[in-house]
Design an enzyme around this catalytic site. Structure first.
Site, PDB file in Angstrom:
ATOM      1  CG  LEU A  70     -29.475  -8.568   7.074  1.00 21.50           C
ATOM      2  CD1 LEU A  70     -30.048  -9.641   6.159  1.00 21.50           C
ATOM      3  CD2 LEU A  70     -28.387  -7.791   6.342  1.00 21.50           C
ATOM      4  N   PRO A  71     -31.482  -4.698   8.365  1.00 21.72           N
ATOM      5  CG  PRO A  71     -31.320  -2.933   6.848  1.00 21.72           C
ATOM      6  CD  PRO A  71     -30.905  -4.353   7.056  1.00 21.72           C
ATOM      7  CE  LYS A 173     -34.580  -3.998  19.557  1.00 20.19           C
ATOM      8  NZ  LYS A 173     -33.858  -3.098  20.454  1.00 20.19           N
ATOM      9  CE  LYS A 242     -36.685  -2.525  11.945  1.00 17.98           C
ATOM     10  NZ  LYS A 242     -35.855  -3.236  12.883  1.00 17.98           N
TER      11      LYS A 242
END
Ligand code: NAD
Length: 303
Positions: A70-71, A173, A242
């Site tokens: 998901l985002p 990440k 993000k």
């Protein structure tokens, strides 16, 4: 897990999720797809032979392993908290979004009392490598849970790095993407300076790629998406912002002074503010162009 192959619930069939779920189908897994966009899972099912369900809880209830792609952690938390009743003893939850480690650890504590093991396994490599099943994965979790997850992850990737406990993959990440974004920006600024000086940006990219200035962006982004003015890499600018936010939050939590990383995040926020939501991350270059008052133009023909 029941049967020879686990039944996998795949939640989030976006740019990355759809090709990743297809890799699992190709590897022989039973895949049940779900997405918030009405009709997206059904269209995927028609095209691939997967199963489609309407809600995350429907997908989770019938699965041995659950993948979220998901985002951000916000959507993952929403899905897991609303579907907590559907989780069952012995299931494995693979959170593959580029999420926030603290939220992921919290979610781990929510599913654990239901007998569900959780790992995080965000990916790098973009849409093309998701299609090929050659993603790089950075995984966090307990060793025995990572062992269970490995055959599933191998269906989508060629490199799996175990980097620590739950949330460690997502920390890695975010830091990878911070390095990538800062390198992208440095390269674009070099092209802008060079062009004003009289150099051809396309030739400059060739020189960078043969020299110590080479980066993933110089190899795979500058000509392909910026100089071509295509700006369609498939990785959103909002998602990059993000990720930079997660990296800078980690710096705050660890009391690490990181002026360059913080500045990169602020510039990404400015790019979203100037260009609007829904842009490709390679359009980060447009902010630099705006600031420099000039647009990059290749003189050479691009491949
Ligand atoms: P995307 O926006 O294309 O896909 C996200 C999907 O999730 C969409 O189909 C959306 O409808 C669905 N969704 C959103 N909220 C939902 C909910 N509550 N329930 C069910 N479905 C919901 O994003 P993407 O590019 O596929 O990225 C997914 C994740 O992978 C992100 O964390 C991103 O940062 C990361 N990532 C992306 C790339 C890339 O190149 N695109 C590369 C590496 C990692």
């Amino acid at each position: 897990m029941s049967g020879e192959r686990p039944r996998i619930a795949f939640i989030g069939l976006g740019r990355m999720g759809e090709p990743m779920a297809e890799c699992l189908l190709r590897a022989g897994y039973h895949v049940t797809g779900q997405d918030a966009v009405p009709g997206r899972a059904a269209a995927f099912a028609v095209r691939t032979g997967a199963e489609a369900v309407a809600t995350p809880a429907d997908a989770i209830a019938a699965a041995d392993a659950i993948i979220t792609m998901l985002p951000s952690s916000k959507e993952v938390a929403q899905v897991i908290e609303q579907s907590l009743h559907a989780f069952q003893d012995g299931q494995l939850l693979l959170e593959m979004s580029s999420g926030a480690p603290a939220t992921t650890r919290h979610l781990g504590t929510l599913v654990s009392p239901r007998g569900v093991a959780m790992i995080d396994a965000p990916v790098s490599g973009g849409v093309s490598r998701a299609k090929d099943g050659t993603l790089a994965i950075m995984a966090g979790g307990e060793d025995q849970d990572l062992d269970r997850a490995t055959p599933i992850l191998q269906a989508m990737s060629t490199t799996i790095h175990r980097v620590g406990g739950l949330g460690a993959g997502q920390a890695m990440k975010a830091l990878n993407n911070m390095v990538s974004a800062a390198g992208f920006l440095a390269g674009i600024e070099a092209l802008l300076i060079g062009q004003r000086f009289g150099l051809d940006p396309a030739r400059m990219v060739d020189v960078l790629n043969a020299s110590t200035g080479m980066t993933n962006s110089s190899q795979k982004k500058f000509k392909q998406f910026v100089l071509s003015r295509r700006f369609d890499s498939g990785f959103g600018l909002d998602l990059m912002l993000k990720d930079l936010g997660i990296a800078v939050d980690l710096a705050r939590q660890t009391e690490t002074a990181v002026p360059l990383s913080s500045h990169t995040r602020e510039l990404a926020a400015a790019a979203v503010a100037q260009l609007g939501h829904g842009r490709d991350h390679t359009e980060f270059a447009r902010l630099s162009e705006l600031l420099a008052g000039t647009e990059l133009k290749a003189r050479e023909n691009l491949p």
